[in-house]
Design a protein around this motif. Structure first.
Motif, PDB file in Angstrom:
ATOM      1  N   TYR A 267       0.829  -1.219   0.000  1.00 39.34           N
ATOM      2  CA  TYR A 267       0.000   0.000   0.000  1.00 39.34           C
ATOM      3  C   TYR A 267       0.863   1.269   0.000  1.00 39.34           C
ATOM      4  CZ  TYR A 267      -4.164  -2.837   0.692  1.00 39.34           C
ATOM      5  OH  TYR A 267      -5.178  -3.749   0.524  1.00 39.34           O
ATOM      6  N   VAL A 268       1.974   1.227   0.729  1.00 38.26           N
ATOM      7  CA  VAL A 268       2.865   2.398   0.724  1.00 38.26           C
ATOM      8  C   VAL A 268       3.308   2.688  -0.705  1.00 38.26           C
ATOM      9  CG1 VAL A 268       5.134   3.263   1.461  1.00 38.26           C
ATOM     10  CG2 VAL A 268       3.630   2.143   3.129  1.00 38.26           C
ATOM     11  N   ALA A 269       3.680   1.644  -1.445  1.00 35.76           N
ATOM     12  CA  ALA A 269       4.119   1.827  -2.839  1.00 35.76           C
ATOM     13  C   ALA A 269       2.947   2.260  -3.726  1.00 35.76           C
ATOM     14  CB  ALA A 269       4.734   0.521  -3.354  1.00 35.76           C
ATOM     15  N   LEU A 270       1.777   1.637  -3.500  1.00 42.01           N
ATOM     16  CA  LEU A 270       0.613   1.919  -4.342  1.00 42.01           C
ATOM     17  C   LEU A 270       0.172   3.383  -4.244  1.00 42.01           C
ATOM     18  CD1 LEU A 270      -1.670   0.815  -6.169  1.00 42.01           C
ATOM     19  CD2 LEU A 270      -2.860   0.064  -4.102  1.00 42.01           C
ATOM     20  N   PHE A 271       0.243   3.947  -3.029  1.00 43.70           N
ATOM     21  CA  PHE A 271      -0.270   5.311  -2.817  1.00 43.70           C
ATOM     22  C   PHE A 271       0.841   6.367  -2.834  1.00 43.70           C
ATOM     23  CE2 PHE A 271      -3.736   2.744  -0.899  1.00 43.70           C
ATOM     24  CZ  PHE A 271      -4.803   3.254  -1.627  1.00 43.70           C
ATOM     25  N   LYS A 272       2.046   5.942  -3.169  1.00 41.10           N
ATOM     26  CA  LYS A 272       3.215   6.829  -3.079  1.00 41.10           C
ATOM     27  C   LYS A 272       2.987   8.172  -3.798  1.00 41.10           C
ATOM     28  CE  LYS A 272       6.804   5.156  -5.209  1.00 41.10           C
ATOM     29  NZ  LYS A 272       7.168   5.922  -6.399  1.00 41.10           N
ATOM     30  N   ASP A 273       2.401   8.112  -4.989  1.00 38.45           N
ATOM     31  CA  ASP A 273       2.249   9.338  -5.777  1.00 38.45           C
ATOM     32  C   ASP A 273       0.836   9.906  -5.728  1.00 38.45           C
ATOM     33  OD1 ASP A 273       4.928   9.242  -6.552  1.00 38.45           O
ATOM     34  OD2 ASP A 273       4.444   7.783  -8.131  1.00 38.45           O
ATOM     35  N   ILE A 274       0.029   9.394  -4.827  1.00 39.88           N
ATOM     36  CA  ILE A 274      -1.348   9.905  -4.732  1.00 39.88           C
ATOM     37  C   ILE A 274      -1.428  10.887  -3.559  1.00 39.88           C
ATOM     38  CG2 ILE A 274      -3.770   9.263  -4.361  1.00 39.88           C
ATOM     39  CD1 ILE A 274      -3.099   6.619  -5.847  1.00 39.88           C
ATOM     40  N   GLN A 275      -1.574  12.168  -3.917  1.00 43.55           N
ATOM     41  CA  GLN A 275      -1.480  13.262  -2.935  1.00 43.55           C
ATOM     42  C   GLN A 275      -2.482  13.132  -1.785  1.00 43.55           C
ATOM     43  OE1 GLN A 275       0.736  16.021  -3.562  1.00 43.55           O
ATOM     44  NE2 GLN A 275       1.505  14.594  -5.088  1.00 43.55           N
ATOM     45  N   ALA A 295      -4.176   0.670   7.050  1.00 40.67           N
ATOM     46  CA  ALA A 295      -5.187   1.724   7.014  1.00 40.67           C
ATOM     47  C   ALA A 295      -4.620   2.954   6.327  1.00 40.67           C
ATOM     48  CB  ALA A 295      -5.628   2.073   8.435  1.00 40.67           C
ATOM     49  N   ILE A 296      -5.514   3.717   5.738  1.00 37.90           N
ATOM     50  CA  ILE A 296      -5.096   4.955   5.064  1.00 37.90           C
ATOM     51  C   ILE A 296      -5.965   6.123   5.527  1.00 37.90           C
ATOM     52  CG2 ILE A 296      -4.195   3.881   2.960  1.00 37.90           C
ATOM     53  CD1 ILE A 296      -6.899   4.525   1.604  1.00 37.90           C
ATOM     54  N   ILE A 297      -5.433   7.325   5.363  1.00 39.90           N
ATOM     55  CA  ILE A 297      -6.212   8.539   5.557  1.00 39.90           C
ATOM     56  C   ILE A 297      -6.441   9.153   4.180  1.00 39.90           C
ATOM     57  CG2 ILE A 297      -6.112  10.912   6.469  1.00 39.90           C
ATOM     58  CD1 ILE A 297      -6.627   8.823   8.613  1.00 39.90           C
ATOM     59  N   VAL A 298      -7.704   9.422   3.871  1.00 38.09           N
ATOM     60  CA  VAL A 298      -8.052  10.022   2.581  1.00 38.09           C
ATOM     61  C   VAL A 298      -8.434  11.481   2.831  1.00 38.09           C
ATOM     62  CG1 VAL A 298      -9.506   9.840   0.525  1.00 38.09           C
ATOM     63  CG2 VAL A 298      -8.989   7.780   1.872  1.00 38.09           C
ATOM     64  N   ASP A 366      -5.291 -10.832  -6.173  1.00 39.68           N
ATOM     65  CA  ASP A 366      -6.047  -9.917  -5.298  1.00 39.68           C
ATOM     66  C   ASP A 366      -5.412  -8.522  -5.325  1.00 39.68           C
ATOM     67  OD1 ASP A 366      -7.697 -12.017  -4.513  1.00 39.68           O
ATOM     68  OD2 ASP A 366      -6.485 -12.491  -2.742  1.00 39.68           O
ATOM     69  N   ARG A 367      -4.083  -8.500  -5.202  1.00 39.41           N
ATOM     70  CA  ARG A 367      -3.386  -7.204  -5.192  1.00 39.41           C
ATOM     71  C   ARG A 367      -3.583  -6.471  -6.524  1.00 39.41           C
ATOM     72  NH1 ARG A 367      -0.303  -9.918  -1.287  1.00 39.41           N
ATOM     73  NH2 ARG A 367       0.557 -11.314  -2.843  1.00 39.41           N
ATOM     74  N   ASN A 368      -3.603  -7.226  -7.626  1.00 44.02           N
ATOM     75  CA  ASN A 368      -3.850  -6.587  -8.930  1.00 44.02           C
ATOM     76  C   ASN A 368      -5.243  -5.965  -8.977  1.00 44.02           C
ATOM     77  OD1 ASN A 368      -1.351  -7.228  -9.875  1.00 44.02           O
ATOM     78  ND2 ASN A 368      -2.011  -9.122 -10.905  1.00 44.02           N
ATOM     79  N   ARG A 369      -6.230  -6.675  -8.428  1.00 43.19           N
ATOM     80  CA  ARG A 369      -7.597  -6.124  -8.430  1.00 43.19           C
ATOM     81  C   ARG A 369      -7.665  -4.862  -7.577  1.00 43.19           C
ATOM     82  NH1 ARG A 369     -11.516 -10.824  -6.721  1.00 43.19           N
ATOM     83  NH2 ARG A 369     -12.915  -9.057  -6.418  1.00 43.19           N
ATOM     84  N   ILE A 370      -6.990  -4.882  -6.417  1.00 42.02           N
ATOM     85  CA  ILE A 370      -6.979  -3.704  -5.540  1.00 42.02           C
ATOM     86  C   ILE A 370      -6.320  -2.527  -6.274  1.00 42.02           C
ATOM     87  CG2 ILE A 370      -5.947  -2.765  -3.418  1.00 42.02           C
ATOM     88  CD1 ILE A 370      -6.258  -5.709  -2.255  1.00 42.02           C
ATOM     89  N   GLU A 371      -5.199  -2.831  -6.915  1.00 41.78           N
ATOM     90  CA  GLU A 371      -4.459  -1.793  -7.637  1.00 41.78           C
ATOM     91  C   GLU A 371      -5.309  -1.183  -8.754  1.00 41.78           C
ATOM     92  OE1 GLU A 371      -0.527  -3.025  -8.681  1.00 41.78           O
ATOM     93  OE2 GLU A 371      -0.111  -1.187  -9.781  1.00 41.78           O
ATOM     94  N   SER A 372      -6.067  -2.027  -9.477  1.00 41.96           N
ATOM     95  CA  SER A 372      -6.904  -1.501 -10.571  1.00 41.96           C
ATOM     96  C   SER A 372      -7.935  -0.522 -10.043  1.00 41.96           C
ATOM     97  CB  SER A 372      -7.680  -2.614 -11.278  1.00 41.96           C
ATOM     98  OG  SER A 372      -6.874  -3.685 -11.531  1.00 41.96           O
ATOM     99  N   VAL A 373      -8.554  -0.849  -8.903  1.00 43.30           N
ATOM    100  CA  VAL A 373      -9.561   0.050  -8.343  1.00 43.30           C
ATOM    101  C   VAL A 373      -8.927   1.399  -8.017  1.00 43.30           C
ATOM    102  CG1 VAL A 373     -11.092   0.470  -6.365  1.00 43.30           C
ATOM    103  CG2 VAL A 373     -11.008  -1.801  -7.420  1.00 43.30           C
ATOM    104  N   VAL A 374      -7.751   1.347  -7.384  1.00 43.77           N
ATOM    105  CA  VAL A 374      -7.074   2.584  -6.973  1.00 43.77           C
ATOM    106  C   VAL A 374      -6.682   3.408  -8.193  1.00 43.77           C
ATOM    107  CG1 VAL A 374      -4.976   3.481  -5.872  1.00 43.77           C
ATOM    108  CG2 VAL A 374      -6.301   1.663  -4.762  1.00 43.77           C
TER     109      VAL A 374
END
Ligand SMILES: *Cc1c(COP(=O)(O)O)cnc(C)c1O
Length: 381
Positions: A267-275, A295-298, A366-374
């Motif tokens: 998740y750290v890598a997935l959200f790295k560039d999402i402000q 967990a994340i904060i949006v 599963d991780r690919n599906r999560i990544e696609s949604v994000v």
């Protein structure tokens, strides 16, 4: 495409659980005592580096209830409790007819805020009642501010009940969570890092305290040939069948911790560039988290309709389970009449926070599906 449900945190068997359960059947130890119960307690004690004693119980909630009794809580007493937690941290206070006093979180570990805690203690004492116990929680497996809470506990001579239900396998400065409090609590519910299908344990600094907990957990039977009772008892011991599952799970606990930590790194890598998104991680290397849940904060972005809830719904539409953080206890209808100390840290976390699929059994698919949604959500909204 495969569209089976991706769960937040589901049971993950290692393989040997069945052998221990089979052995229980073969030897007819189908009872709330037996070799697996003793074996699981020994496995846990050695996992906690033989600093503590462990009593296996029917749930983490039972462990909190007995922990409060061992720490002397009686009807009319006040018990301090971290507000941002699962309701099971607070319910046993009410079982005993005591009054909960809820405390805000601090922003670094999301756990009990030392400043609000001390403010509450001073105020309760000024009102004529010194709180009996402090319940502190390692939320999502991230240790609370161990030293600051311990210092306040020592200064005011109020013991800590350490709710480590989410933090088996976490540690602080190399010491295992569960061993910091005057009493510690573990849970093996179906969604926890290891499971006995349902179960828990009490962790104590002395053998005498463990024996006392087991005494209460087995209906407070006095020593006599007949049934003799001088105290109220409970039926809180763990079944030997469940303990068999637990023994198998102990063999894979460290693997599960590593896999959940990998999910957090994913998740750290997935959200790295999402402000708009920050992933919840430990404040520094003194803290070692099992990351039971990631967990994340949006941060909401009104213009783009980005917020915790729109993201949650995007995951839900893809059959991926996500859940807002624990709703603070002082905001719960059943607890809102009780005192609360703090500002709006826990409230804000609740408004913006989301728990993501974190299980040790998630696959690359599963991780690919999560990544696609994000990817889709943050590109097109
Ligand atoms: C799961 C949990 C409990 C309760 O444990 P059970 O075994 O489900 O009774 C208590 N506190 C926290 C913080 C938990 O997450």
């Amino acid at each position: 495409m495969n569209n089976t449900k991706i769960w937040l945190s589901s049971p993950h068997m290692g393989g040997n659980e069945r052998n221990y359960v089979q052995e229980a059947f073969d030897t007819n130890w189908v009872a709330p005592l037996g070799p697996n119960v003793n074996g699981l307690e020994e496995d846990l004690e050695s996992y906690l580096r033989n600093q503590s004693f462990v009593g296996a119980l029917s749930s983490g909630t039972a462990a909190i209830h007995l922990g409060l009794i061992l720490l002397g809580v009686k009807a009319g007493d006040e018990v301090i409790c971290q507000s941002m937690t699962f309701s099971a941290s607070a319910n046993p206070i009410l079982y005993l007819g005591a009054t909960p006093v809820f405390i805000d979180s601090e922003p670094e570990t999301w756990n009990i805020c030392p400043i609000a805690l001390e403010e509450a203690i001073i105020d309760r004492i000024a009102n004529g009642k010194k709180p009996k116990v402090i319940i502190a929680v390692h939320l999502y497996g991230v240790p609370y501010k161990i030293e600051a809470i311990k210092a306040i506990s020592n200064k005011y001579a109020i013991p800590v009940l350490e709710d480590s239900a989410e933090a088996l396998g976490s540690s602080y400065k190399g010491q295992q969570c569960g061993t910091f409090g005057d009493i510690g609590v573990l849970s093996f519910n179906g969604n926890k890092i290891i499971t006995t299908s349902g179960g828990g344990a009490i962790v104590t600094p002395t053998k005498a305290l463990k024996d006392r907990a087991v005494f209460y957990a087995t209906q407070s039977r006095d020593i006599a040939p007949h049934y003799q009772h001088s105290e109220i008892g409970y039926n809180y011991r763990m079944s030997n069948i469940c303990a068999g599952i637990g023994r198998g799970q102990m063999e894979v606990l460290d693997d599960h911790v590593a896999l959940r930590r990998n999910m957090n790194a994913f998740y750290v890598a997935l959200f790295k560039d999402i402000q708009n998104v920050t992933v919840f991680t430990t404040p520094n290397d003194d803290y070692y988290a099992n990351y039971w849940l990631s967990a994340i904060i949006v941060e909401p972005n009104l213009f783009d309709d980005i917020n915790r809830e729109t993201l949650r719904l995007a995951f839900e539409a893809a059959n991926i389970e996500c859940r807002p953080l624990w709703k603070p206890m002082h905001l719960q209808p059943v607890f809102e009449i009780y005192p609360y100390y703090g500002t709006r840290v826990a409230e804000t976390l609740f408004e913006k926070g989301l728990c993501l699929p974190s299980g040790s059994n998630l696959t690359d698919e599963d991780r690919n599906r999560i990544e696609s949604v994000v990817t889709f959500f943050f590109k097109t909204t």
